[in-house]
Each structure stands twice: as structure tokens, then as C-alpha cells.
Design a protein around this motif. Structure first.
Motif, mmCIF file in Angstrom:
data_model
loop_
_atom_site.group_PDB
_atom_site.id
_atom_site.type_symbol
_atom_site.label_atom_id
_atom_site.label_comp_id
_atom_site.label_asym_id
_atom_site.label_seq_id
_atom_site.Cartn_x
_atom_site.Cartn_y
_atom_site.Cartn_z
ATOM 1 N N ASP A 173 -42.206 3.292 -10.139
ATOM 2 C CA ASP A 173 -41.354 2.536 -9.226
ATOM 3 C C ASP A 173 -39.996 2.196 -9.848
ATOM 4 N N TYR A 174 -40.038 1.818 -11.118
ATOM 5 C CA TYR A 174 -38.798 1.489 -11.830
ATOM 6 C C TYR A 174 -38.865 2.043 -13.250
ATOM 7 N N SER A 175 -37.827 2.743 -13.647
ATOM 8 C CA SER A 175 -37.698 3.118 -15.055
ATOM 9 C C SER A 175 -37.144 1.918 -15.813
ATOM 10 N N VAL A 176 -37.580 1.751 -17.063
ATOM 11 C CA VAL A 176 -37.096 0.644 -17.903
ATOM 12 C C VAL A 176 -36.722 1.204 -19.269
ATOM 13 N N ALA A 177 -35.540 0.848 -19.751
ATOM 14 C CA ALA A 177 -35.083 1.295 -21.063
ATOM 15 C C ALA A 177 -34.588 0.103 -21.862
ATOM 16 N N GLY A 178 -34.748 0.175 -23.185
ATOM 17 C CA GLY A 178 -34.332 -0.919 -24.065
ATOM 18 C C GLY A 178 -33.317 -0.474 -25.100
ATOM 19 N N PHE A 179 -33.217 -1.289 -26.162
ATOM 20 C CA PHE A 179 -32.269 -1.015 -27.240
ATOM 21 C C PHE A 179 -32.778 -1.737 -28.477
ATOM 22 N N ASP A 180 -32.834 -1.056 -29.594
ATOM 23 C CA ASP A 180 -33.167 -1.594 -30.935
ATOM 24 C C ASP A 180 -34.164 -0.710 -31.674
ATOM 25 N N GLY A 181 -35.222 -0.251 -30.962
ATOM 26 C CA GLY A 181 -36.232 0.540 -31.649
ATOM 27 C C GLY A 181 -37.260 -0.298 -32.375
ATOM 28 N N LEU A 182 -37.641 -1.442 -31.809
ATOM 29 C CA LEU A 182 -38.682 -2.284 -32.398
ATOM 30 C C LEU A 182 -40.018 -1.555 -32.419
ATOM 31 N N ASP A 183 -40.891 -1.995 -33.309
ATOM 32 C CA ASP A 183 -42.242 -1.410 -33.355
ATOM 33 C C ASP A 183 -42.935 -1.522 -32.002
ATOM 34 N N ILE A 184 -42.745 -2.654 -31.331
ATOM 35 C CA ILE A 184 -43.427 -2.867 -30.054
ATOM 36 C C ILE A 184 -42.999 -1.834 -29.021
ATOM 37 N N SER A 185 -41.816 -1.258 -29.166
ATOM 38 C CA SER A 185 -41.359 -0.263 -28.187
ATOM 39 C C SER A 185 -42.253 0.971 -28.201
ATOM 40 N N PHE A 186 -42.880 1.244 -29.353
ATOM 41 C CA PHE A 186 -43.809 2.373 -29.449
ATOM 42 C C PHE A 186 -45.213 1.974 -29.002
ATOM 43 N N TYR A 187 -45.659 0.783 -29.413
ATOM 44 C CA TYR A 187 -47.048 0.390 -29.159
ATOM 45 C C TYR A 187 -47.266 -0.211 -27.775
ATOM 46 N N TYR A 188 -46.187 -0.634 -27.122
ATOM 47 C CA TYR A 188 -46.325 -1.178 -25.773
ATOM 48 C C TYR A 188 -46.757 -0.068 -24.817
ATOM 49 N N ASN A 189 -47.440 -0.457 -23.735
ATOM 50 C CA ASN A 189 -47.891 0.516 -22.742
ATOM 51 C C ASN A 189 -47.293 0.160 -21.386
ATOM 52 N N PRO A 190 -46.409 1.029 -20.852
ATOM 53 C CA PRO A 190 -45.982 2.327 -21.377
ATOM 54 C C PRO A 190 -44.993 2.165 -22.535
ATOM 55 N N SER A 191 -45.002 3.130 -23.453
ATOM 56 C CA SER A 191 -44.065 3.077 -24.573
ATOM 57 C C SER A 191 -42.634 3.155 -24.036
ATOM 58 N N LEU A 192 -41.739 2.432 -24.717
ATOM 59 C CA LEU A 192 -40.389 2.245 -24.190
ATOM 60 C C LEU A 192 -39.394 3.308 -24.656
ATOM 61 N N THR A 193 -38.618 3.790 -23.721
ATOM 62 C CA THR A 193 -37.429 4.569 -24.065
ATOM 63 C C THR A 193 -36.409 3.589 -24.641
#
Length: 343
Positions: free
Chosen positions: A277-297
Motif C-alpha cells: 500500500d505504501y513504500s517506506v524509505a529511511g536514512f542512516d543504515g541502522l542495524d534495525i533497518s535490516f532486522y525490521y520486518n519488512p527490512s528498510l530501504t
């Protein structure tokens, strides 16, 4: 237990450190009521200022202070570890000082210079916008780390280490545009931010412009001022308001991973999906960005290299090898599960 400082007294009294200093030195430019209140807190807490032993010869200090705004942000955890290791490797003492969002970090730094007889200072994170006159009050070398500064600041007046926040933010929004998104909401800093918030926001606007997409002010959402900046809670609260506004969008670009995680949570609570429904993107490259579900762009910053270069430049300044320096590291666009192409 860490010895109480004048900064602690100031916090307890709800005044600035300069006001506490005036009270202690019987300065006429302070009301008797305020002075009495401060001296009562000092007495009750058995505070003894460093400068009480003024007749003693000042011994040489080898202390480096790291002043951090946003200490709850996990992005800084690894940087602080590297700072401590590198500073101690050079046989200097490491001192970490948290600066609250409503505190003036330059004022805190000036007082710490006196208290700790500092050799150098690292300013880490936060909203940094001070006049040259204010910066000139610092008498020891300092480096701004992960604090992008806009063009109105003269590069000859300070040293810095960061990524190119404008360029990397542009890259993220350019990627979303290339995925077919034309209605991209942003969670950004307050409009009076002149550091990384403004740079990432300007990168967002430029990418839209270059793709021929009209700027829509209704898709620009600033972090809540009554919630700590760059936190999941802030991203969550802003996104709830965004969804309730009924403004149409297909993607959210949050200028930090913490904000992005909070945004995802709000989307799930609204019984919507990421990225369907919505794409979500972040900034920084924190560890949580990989381990979160869905993993973050996200845009991944080279944290360790930034921290090591910060200390290198600071000691070059201390040893008078340079007068100022600026290092900009490239970042990486990491595409993961939280974004998708649309037709």
C-alpha cells in the motif's frame, strides 16, 4: 559516581549555566530571588565547583569531550564506541556529555571547557545553527561530526565530517521516482533547521523537480516539536496524522531510519501494508533497518569511518597541523523490502 557539574545544577534549577555561574560569583546581573534559589540547590547537593581551588596551579588536562544531541538515537552508539577507543589510544581522557534538545550546546561546551579544562570538543548530532560570534567563544579546537551545514556557514570557520546529506537524500528520492512514485511524502525536520534536516529536505525537493514532479506542500510533514526528534515515536505520530489527513501518497521518505520504523508501525495499525500500500524509505543504515520486518530501504552512512576521521581531524587541529578541514564520505543506497515499483 560521576561528580556533579555546574550543568547538572543548571538543569535542576531550570536556568542556563551562565546564570548559575553569575550566582556563584555574586554577579550583579541576576535577581536576588534567582540567586537564592540557585545557592540553595548548590548547598543541598553539596556541589563543589572545580574552580573553587583557584589558588592552585592549573594542571595540564588531556580531556576530549563529545557533546551529543539525540543520545537515544542508536545511530550514534557505534560512533561513541569508536570515539572512546581512538581518544584513549592517544592517551587522552574521554568525556561524554548529553545535551538536551532545548539546550545551547555552545553554552554547555564553554562551561565544560572551564570545568574539565578540555583540549578538544566533538559536536555530535542535533540541530546546529550558531552565529560566528557564538562559535568564536570556543577557545579549543572542535569538529562537527554528522552535522551537515548549509551554505550560509563559511567553511573556513569550522571543521566537519559527514556524508553529503543533500546528495544522498536526492539519491533516495530519485530512486523512488524511478520506481514510478510521483506522490512521495516526506517526514523531515522543522523548517527553521539549517543543518542536516534542511539539506535532506532540499535534496527531496530537487529530485522531485528534476523528475518533473510538482512540489506539494501537503506531502511535507515536520517532526513533532513536543516529541524527541528523530525517534520512532515521532515518526509514528506524524504518520498517523498523515494517514488521517486523507492526502494521497504512495511512498513515505523519512529522513532517518527511526522515523521510518515509526511510520511503518502507524501504517500497520491503519491495517495497510508495506510496501503493497505504501513504500517506506529511511536514512542512516541502522542495524534495525535490516532486522525490521519488512527490512528498510535506506541510505547507509559509513559510521566507523566517519568516527575515525573525526578524531583524526580533531587531533590534527590540537597539534596545529591544520587550521580547519572538511571530509565528506560517500554513502550507499541499500534497497530492501520496504519499497516497490508501481505502474
Amino acid at each position: 559516581m560521576e561528580r556533579m557539574t555546574i550543568i547538572d545544577i543548571a538543569k535542576m534549577c531550570g536556568v542556563g549555566v551562565t546564570t548559575v555561574s553569575r550566582a556563584m560569583n555574586n554577579h550583579p546581573d541576576i535577581s536576588e530571588e534567582t540567586k537564592a534559589m540557585i545557592m540553595k540547590v548548590i548547598k543541598e547537593n553539596h556541589y563543589v565547583p572545580n574552580n573553587s581551588a583557584r589558588n592552585l596551579k592549573r594542571s595540564a588536562s588531556k580531556t576530549i569531550a563529545v557533546l551529543i544531541k539525540g543520545i537515544t538515537n542508536p545511530f550514534f552508539n557505534h560512533m561513541i564506541k569508536v570515539f572512546e577507543q581512538e581518544i584513549q589510544r592517544k592517551k587522552y581522557s574521554f568525556f561524554l556529555q548529553r545535551v538536551d534538545e532545548n539546550q545551547d550546546e555552545i553554552e554547555v561546551a564553554i562551561e565544560l571547557e572551564k570545568e574539565k579544562r578540555l583540549k578538544g570538543i566533538v559536536f555530535l548530532g542535533g540541530y546546529f545553527s550558531h552565529s560566528q560570534e557564538k562559535l568564536n567563544q570556543l577557545t579549543v579546537p572542535f569538529v562537527l561530526s554528522t552535522i551537515g551545514m548549509t551554505e550560509e556557514f563559511d567553511l573556513n570557520n569550522y571543521s566537519s565530517v559527514s556524508v553529503d546529506d543533500f546528495k544522498e537524500s536526492y539519491r533516495m528520492v530519485d530512486y523512488l521516482c524511478n520506481q514510478g512514485h510521483t506522490k512521495i511524502a516526506i517526514i523531515t525536520a522543522a523548517m527553521d533547521d539549517v543543518s542536516i534536516g534542511k539539506l535532506r529536505y532540499e535534496g527531496y525537493k530537487q529530485a522531485l523537480k528534476d523528475h518533473g514532479i510538482d512540489y506539494n506542500a501537503q506531502l511535507v510533514w515536520c517532526m513533532k516539536e513536543n516529541i524527541e526528534s528523530y525517534t520512532m515515536e515521532n515518526g509514528y505520530t506524524v504518520t498517523k496524522d498523515m494517514l488521517e489527513s486523507n492526502e494521497e501518497f504512495t511512498a513515505i521518505y523519512a529522513i532517518s531510519d527511526n522515523l521510518a520504523v515509526g511510520a511503518c508501525r502507524a501504517i500497520f495499525e491503519a491495517e495497510k501494508r508495506v510496501p503493497e500500500d505504501y513504500s517506506v524509505a529511511g536514512f542512516d543504515g541502522l542495524d534495525i533497518s535490516f532486522y525490521y520486518n519488512p527490512s528498510l530501504t535506506t541510505i547507509r552512512q559509513p559510521v566507523e569511518e566517519i568516527a575515525e576521521e573525526t578524531i583524526k581531524i580533531l587531533f590534527d587541529l590540537i597539534n596545529k597541523k591544520i587550521t580547519h578541514a572538511h571530509k565528506v564520505f560517500p554513502a550507499d543506497l541499500i534497497v530492501r523490502e520496504s519499497t516497490r515499483a508501481i505502474l
